[in-house]
Design an enzyme around this catalytic site. Structure first.
Site: not given
Ligand code: FES
Length: 74
Positions: A36, A19, A51, A47
């Site tokens: 992220c 996990k 994304h 992040c």
């Molecule tokens: S939410 Fe995953 S890289 Fe931005």
């Protein structure tokens, strides 16, 4: 890497672990920290903007969790 609709969200992060758990002390965060939620970031759990590519490639709409440090104490 284009990953769309495979049934799993985590394709590369700590796959040797049963996990993925991350503990961060809130005192160590900056005024605004982006976490992220797409599991694509090279800086996971932070992040790195990946994304945006995922959303473009997959027609998705994921984005980070933004943690803001409250500066007023009133
Ligand atoms: S939410 Fe995953 S890289 Fe931005």
């Amino acid at each position: 890497m284009k990953i769309c609709g495979s049934g799993k969200v985590n394709h590369k992060i700590d796959k040797h672990e049963a996990k993925v758990v991350t503990k961060i002390d809130i005192e160590d965060l900056g005024d605004v920290t982006a976490f992220c939620r797409c599991w694509q970031s090279a800086k996971f759990p932070l992040c790195d903007g990946t994304h945006n590519k995922h959303n473009k490639d997959c027609g998705d709409n994921v984005g980070p969790l933004l943690m803001n440090r409250r500066t007023d104490t009133s």
